[in-house]
Design a protein around this motif. Sequence first.
Motif, PDB file in Angstrom:
ATOM      1  N   VAL A  54       1.078  -1.354   0.119  1.00  0.00           N
ATOM      2  CA  VAL A  54      -0.349   0.814  -0.261  1.00  0.00           C
ATOM      3  C   VAL A  54       1.094   1.128  -0.345  1.00  0.00           C
ATOM      4  O   VAL A  54       2.271   1.208   0.728  1.00  0.00           O
ATOM      5  CB  VAL A  54      -0.683   0.028   0.821  1.00  0.00           C
ATOM      6  N   PRO A  55       0.234   2.089  -0.477  1.00  0.00           N
ATOM      7  CA  PRO A  55      -0.890   2.209  -1.078  1.00  0.00           C
ATOM      8  C   PRO A  55      -0.573   1.641  -2.849  1.00  0.00           C
ATOM      9  O   PRO A  55       0.476   1.696  -3.374  1.00  0.00           O
ATOM     10  CB  PRO A  55      -0.630   4.415  -2.004  1.00  0.00           C
ATOM     11  N   THR A  56      -2.048   1.335  -2.646  1.00  0.00           N
ATOM     12  CA  THR A  56      -2.440   0.690  -3.766  1.00  0.00           C
ATOM     13  C   THR A  56      -3.316   1.594  -4.313  1.00  0.00           C
ATOM     14  O   THR A  56      -5.164   1.700  -3.766  1.00  0.00           O
ATOM     15  CB  THR A  56      -2.396  -0.872  -4.134  1.00  0.00           C
ATOM     16  N   LEU A  57      -3.683   1.931  -5.852  1.00  0.00           N
ATOM     17  CA  LEU A  57      -5.077   3.210  -5.351  1.00  0.00           C
ATOM     18  C   LEU A  57      -5.675   2.405  -7.389  1.00  0.00           C
ATOM     19  O   LEU A  57      -4.408   2.330  -8.500  1.00  0.00           O
ATOM     20  CB  LEU A  57      -4.593   4.605  -6.209  1.00  0.00           C
ATOM     21  N   VAL A  58      -6.943   2.587  -7.473  1.00  0.00           N
ATOM     22  CA  VAL A  58      -7.403   2.060  -8.517  1.00  0.00           C
ATOM     23  C   VAL A  58      -8.110   3.177  -9.000  1.00  0.00           C
ATOM     24  O   VAL A  58      -9.201   3.893  -8.045  1.00  0.00           O
ATOM     25  CB  VAL A  58      -8.596   0.918  -8.306  1.00  0.00           C
ATOM     26  N   MET A  59      -7.613   3.265 -10.097  1.00  0.00           N
ATOM     27  CA  MET A  59      -8.566   4.936 -11.184  1.00  0.00           C
ATOM     28  C   MET A  59      -9.345   4.858 -10.745  1.00  0.00           C
ATOM     29  O   MET A  59     -10.413   3.243 -11.281  1.00  0.00           O
ATOM     30  CB  MET A  59      -7.149   5.234 -12.188  1.00  0.00           C
ATOM     31  N   PRO A  60     -10.636   5.758 -11.717  1.00  0.00           N
ATOM     32  CA  PRO A  60     -11.478   5.796 -11.825  1.00  0.00           C
ATOM     33  C   PRO A  60     -12.247   4.803 -12.805  1.00  0.00           C
ATOM     34  O   PRO A  60     -13.330   4.222 -13.354  1.00  0.00           O
ATOM     35  CB  PRO A  60     -12.294   7.412 -11.763  1.00  0.00           C
ATOM     36  N   ASP A  61     -11.174   4.973 -13.690  1.00  0.00           N
ATOM     37  CA  ASP A  61     -11.374   4.014 -14.708  1.00  0.00           C
ATOM     38  C   ASP A  61     -11.135   2.321 -14.895  1.00  0.00           C
ATOM     39  O   ASP A  61     -11.362   1.702 -15.839  1.00  0.00           O
ATOM     40  CB  ASP A  61     -10.784   4.654 -16.225  1.00  0.00           C
ATOM     41  N   GLY A  62     -10.564   1.998 -14.143  1.00  0.00           N
ATOM     42  CA  GLY A  62     -10.000   0.367 -13.197  1.00  0.00           C
ATOM     43  C   GLY A  62      -9.197   0.379 -13.345  1.00  0.00           C
ATOM     44  O   GLY A  62      -8.591  -1.295 -12.611  1.00  0.00           O
ATOM     45  N   SER A  63      -7.790   1.194 -14.205  1.00  0.00           N
ATOM     46  CA  SER A  63      -6.270   0.878 -14.203  1.00  0.00           C
ATOM     47  C   SER A  63      -5.977   1.562 -12.925  1.00  0.00           C
ATOM     48  O   SER A  63      -6.643   1.605 -11.637  1.00  0.00           O
ATOM     49  CB  SER A  63      -5.916   1.736 -15.283  1.00  0.00           C
ATOM     50  N   ILE A  64      -5.077   0.367 -13.203  1.00  0.00           N
ATOM     51  CA  ILE A  64      -4.316   0.554 -11.251  1.00  0.00           C
ATOM     52  C   ILE A  64      -2.970   1.170 -11.016  1.00  0.00           C
ATOM     53  O   ILE A  64      -2.168   1.673 -12.674  1.00  0.00           O
ATOM     54  CB  ILE A  64      -3.968  -1.288 -10.808  1.00  0.00           C
ATOM     55  N   MET A  65      -2.762   2.167 -10.427  1.00  0.00           N
ATOM     56  CA  MET A  65      -1.788   2.560  -9.932  1.00  0.00           C
ATOM     57  C   MET A  65      -0.933   2.474  -8.171  1.00  0.00           C
ATOM     58  O   MET A  65      -1.801   2.392  -7.380  1.00  0.00           O
ATOM     59  CB  MET A  65      -2.273   4.472  -9.870  1.00  0.00           C
ATOM     60  N   SER A  66       0.210   2.268  -8.713  1.00  0.00           N
ATOM     61  CA  SER A  66       1.182   1.620  -7.744  1.00  0.00           C
ATOM     62  C   SER A  66       2.249   3.352  -7.541  1.00  0.00           C
ATOM     63  O   SER A  66       1.983   3.391  -8.700  1.00  0.00           O
ATOM     64  CB  SER A  66       1.617   0.573  -7.378  1.00  0.00           C
ATOM     65  N   GLU A  67       2.597   2.864  -6.767  1.00  0.00           N
ATOM     66  CA  GLU A  67       4.109   4.069  -6.148  1.00  0.00           C
ATOM     67  C   GLU A  67       3.524   5.852  -5.918  1.00  0.00           C
ATOM     68  O   GLU A  67       3.016   5.683  -6.661  1.00  0.00           O
ATOM     69  CB  GLU A  67       4.539   3.837  -7.435  1.00  0.00           C
ATOM     70  N   SER A  68       3.749   5.514  -4.320  1.00  0.00           N
ATOM     71  CA  SER A  68       3.575   6.874  -4.306  1.00  0.00           C
ATOM     72  C   SER A  68       3.442   8.169  -4.379  1.00  0.00           C
ATOM     73  O   SER A  68       2.966   9.116  -5.235  1.00  0.00           O
ATOM     74  CB  SER A  68       3.768   7.618  -2.376  1.00  0.00           C
ATOM     75  N   ALA A  69       5.033   8.424  -5.319  1.00  0.00           N
ATOM     76  CA  ALA A  69       5.431   9.092  -6.104  1.00  0.00           C
ATOM     77  C   ALA A  69       4.846   9.439  -7.525  1.00  0.00           C
ATOM     78  O   ALA A  69       4.493  10.867  -7.971  1.00  0.00           O
ATOM     79  CB  ALA A  69       7.250   9.261  -6.464  1.00  0.00           C
ATOM     80  N   ALA A  70       4.797   8.906  -8.150  1.00  0.00           N
ATOM     81  CA  ALA A  70       4.183   8.782  -9.316  1.00  0.00           C
ATOM     82  C   ALA A  70       2.275   8.978  -9.592  1.00  0.00           C
ATOM     83  O   ALA A  70       1.792   9.735 -10.273  1.00  0.00           O
ATOM     84  CB  ALA A  70       4.124   7.181  -9.817  1.00  0.00           C
ATOM     85  N   ILE A  71       1.461   8.372  -9.038  1.00  0.00           N
ATOM     86  CA  ILE A  71       0.350   8.896  -7.714  1.00  0.00           C
ATOM     87  C   ILE A  71       0.480  10.206  -7.426  1.00  0.00           C
ATOM     88  O   ILE A  71      -0.147  10.681  -8.019  1.00  0.00           O
ATOM     89  CB  ILE A  71      -0.075   7.747  -6.489  1.00  0.00           C
TER      90      ILE A  71
END
Length: 210
Positions: A54-71
């Motif tokens: 964590v963090p793992t973030l599911v975007m509103p379009d369903g795609s997955i984002m990880s890495e807090s800096a990228a987010i």
Amino acid sequence: MSYKLYGRPGWGSAIVEAQLVWYGLPYTYEAVDDLFKSPDARAKLEKVNPLAQVPTLVMPDGSIMSESAAITLLLADITGKDQLVPAAGAPERAKFLRWLIYIVANIYPTFTYADDPSRFVSVNAARDPFRAATDAYAQKLWRQIDGEAGKPWFLGERFSALDIYLDVMTRWRPKRGWFEGETPRLFAIAHRTDQAPQLASVWARNFPSR
Ligand SMILES: N[C@@H](CCC(=O)N[C@@H](CS)C(=O)NCC(=O)O)C(=O)O
């Protein structure tokens, strides 16, 4: 359409939760059990993010984002706001990028390796010294960052996501008492960020005993 944040109170997901709240983005919170204690929690999260972090973030379009800096960078792009990330061309942009990446590339991995040394060090007797050496290395890095810290915020006059990182990460090893004595500028920034009214609910959820 809302975001879904996989998180655990007090863990790195708080860095992203703070930003979602700051921007007023709608999100749901998927509570993850202690990943070091629950193989089940790890197996579940691995299906979404193979690193099971964590963090793992599911975007509103369903795609997955990880890495807090990228987010952090992506949410600034999506919202079109420069409140947490200095815009391209802003005078503080270079310093922001340098220290954002420094934190996630140099300091964050010291937790990855030392939180549970048994994952990386097979010799039982070597685990404690490995953890001590890794924690000491992190302290050296924190001292370097302290030398770069501005006032009242890390970048000087303007608040940024770096202040959020500092607020959360100074609660982890070696904890606030150490930062107060050894890196007073970082401590002051963290303490000030604790008081940010926009983030009061996030801190209350993540650090209730404060
Ligand atoms: N590079 C990642 C690091 C995330 C991370 O290490 N999160 C910790 C919690 S604070 C975690 O999930 N650790 C579990 C593990 O490493 O297996 C980021 O910046 O988001």
